[in-house]
Design a protein around this motif. Sequence first.
Motif, short mmCIF file in Angstrom:
data_model
loop_
_atom_site.label_atom_id
_atom_site.label_comp_id
_atom_site.label_asym_id
_atom_site.label_seq_id
_atom_site.Cartn_x
_atom_site.Cartn_y
_atom_site.Cartn_z
N PHE A 5 -3.01 7.36 -12.57
CA PHE A 5 -2.79 8.73 -12.12
C PHE A 5 -4.10 9.45 -11.80
O PHE A 5 -4.17 10.21 -10.84
N ILE A 8 -5.09 8.18 -8.35
CA ILE A 8 -4.33 8.83 -7.26
C ILE A 8 -4.85 10.24 -7.05
O ILE A 8 -5.12 10.67 -5.94
N PHE A 12 -6.40 10.00 -3.50
CA PHE A 12 -5.31 9.99 -2.53
C PHE A 12 -4.41 11.21 -2.56
O PHE A 12 -3.30 11.16 -2.06
N ALA A 31 2.68 14.56 -4.68
CA ALA A 31 2.93 15.47 -5.80
C ALA A 31 4.12 15.04 -6.61
O ALA A 31 4.08 15.01 -7.85
N ASP A 32 5.17 14.69 -5.96
CA ASP A 32 6.45 14.55 -6.66
C ASP A 32 7.01 13.15 -6.46
O ASP A 32 6.32 12.24 -6.03
N LEU A 89 0.90 5.26 1.79
CA LEU A 89 -0.05 4.17 1.49
C LEU A 89 0.35 3.46 0.20
O LEU A 89 0.38 4.07 -0.87
N GLY A 121 2.06 10.35 0.57
CA GLY A 121 2.60 9.67 -0.61
C GLY A 121 2.28 8.19 -0.57
O GLY A 121 1.62 7.71 0.35
N GLY A 122 2.76 7.50 -1.57
CA GLY A 122 2.51 6.06 -1.61
C GLY A 122 2.81 5.50 -2.98
O GLY A 122 3.55 6.10 -3.77
N ASP A 123 2.22 4.37 -3.27
CA ASP A 123 2.36 3.78 -4.59
C ASP A 123 1.10 2.98 -4.88
O ASP A 123 0.49 2.42 -3.97
N THR A 124 0.72 2.94 -6.15
CA THR A 124 -0.49 2.24 -6.54
C THR A 124 -0.18 1.37 -7.74
O THR A 124 0.43 1.85 -8.70
P1 ADP Z 1 6.71 7.30 -8.82
O1 ADP Z 1 6.66 7.06 -10.29
O2 ADP Z 1 7.77 8.19 -8.36
O3 ADP Z 1 6.55 6.04 -8.02
P2 ADP Z 1 3.92 7.72 -8.83
O4 ADP Z 1 3.57 8.13 -10.18
O5 ADP Z 1 3.74 6.29 -8.44
O6 ADP Z 1 5.40 8.16 -8.52
O7 ADP Z 1 3.12 8.59 -7.78
C1 ADP Z 1 2.84 9.96 -8.01
C2 ADP Z 1 2.58 10.62 -6.70
O8 ADP Z 1 1.43 10.02 -6.11
C3 ADP Z 1 3.71 10.45 -5.70
O9 ADP Z 1 3.79 11.63 -4.94
C4 ADP Z 1 3.27 9.31 -4.83
O10 ADP Z 1 3.80 9.36 -3.53
C5 ADP Z 1 1.74 9.49 -4.84
N1 ADP Z 1 0.97 8.25 -4.66
C6 ADP Z 1 0.92 7.16 -5.47
N2 ADP Z 1 0.09 6.23 -4.97
C7 ADP Z 1 -0.41 6.73 -3.82
C8 ADP Z 1 -1.32 6.24 -2.83
N3 ADP Z 1 -1.90 5.04 -2.90
N4 ADP Z 1 -1.58 7.04 -1.78
C9 ADP Z 1 -0.98 8.23 -1.65
N5 ADP Z 1 -0.13 8.76 -2.54
C10 ADP Z 1 0.16 8.02 -3.61
#
Ligand code: ADP
Length: 335
Positions: A5, A8, A12, A31-32, A89, A121-124
């Motif tokens: 977190f 991010i 990002f 954000a969400d 991303l 948004g995205g996921d990491t």
């Molecule tokens: P979730 O548990 O719903 O998957 P996350 O905790 O993974 O949410 O992500 C929190 C926020 O950060 C979300 O808005 C998500 O879209 C954003 N986010 C996560 N990884 C990235 C990234 N690599 N680039 C941009 N936004 C990201």
Amino acid sequence: MRGEFDLIRQYFSRTAGESVSLGTGVVLGVADDCAIFSSHHQIATSKDLLVEGQHFFSDVDPFTLGHKALAVNLSDLAAMGASPIACLLGLALPRIDEQWLSAFSKGFYQLSDKYHCPLIGGDTTKSAHDIVISVTVFGEVSPPYLMRNKAKVGDIIWVSGALGAAHTALMLLFKSQEQALSPQESLLLVHTRQALECPEPRIMLGQSLKSLANAVIDISDGLLQDLGHIMEQSHVHAYLYEEKLPIAEALRSLPTTEVREAVLSGGDVYELCFTAPAKFSEDIGILAKHLGIPLTAIGEVVQVSKGEPTITVFDRFHHKVKMMKKGFDHFASSV
Ligand code: ADP
Ligand code: MG
């Protein structure tokens, strides 16, 4: 050790703060649980994956990698004549490397700012070994769509930019892993590397082609391979004239066979290839000047003849060029 977190938040989440002006239609950024955007148009969307060792060398400059990860996706929007709205991303990383992340995100944001395509948004996540980057883009489109199946007999075939540099750079980088490059090769790499690592998506060109072109494709897998898709889907045949192909300046001193392979089959090219009625040729010339992008007529669309391949390339003596590998295919040993 910093966690997911923090990472991010730091690298990002520029669209999270209220001071950040969001792209038109973007209501909620990073954000969400989801991002939100609205549009009165139809949405074009596309995703490209970049895998370490497959699509980029482990030691590639992370700034250019950030640029390229978005550029290859924007190139798909360009080929549909779409106007970017936003992107997502996905990142899988074996470890947190702050320097890498900082440079990567800067390269990514520089291009996303340039084409007004905010990261919303995205996921990491952690990966076992390699870096995997997945970008999804969204863009607005309206009919008529620039599709691959609309090429017509009599159309002129055009390509933007100059060809061959990315392939040459890739071959040199492979070679440099095995042995030291000669001074000439090192110089050639300096002059071709930008095309491979920092391609410019042809967004403005794609949008301008809406009123001119019948069929458009970005030639990321190589000219023959991708133009072949237009020909197959449109049930037509292409005549290409080798002496008309726009060759990257740096390749001029290379042997003909090497240039031929780089220009016709070399992948990682984010130029647009399109077919347009001959009556628009003058307008296309004016467009090239207006955008400052070379647009070159390289052939024509003819009727498909039975048993023929989809493309015939003629050399400057009007002899048919024997076809080599068409282009890039991840799962094929030869094409
Ligand atoms: P979730 O548990 O719903 O998957 P996350 O905790 O993974 O949410 O992500 C929190 C926020 O950060 C979300 O808005 C998500 O879209 C954003 N986010 C996560 N990884 C990235 C990234 N690599 N680039 C941009 N936004 C990201
Ligand atoms: Mg998540």
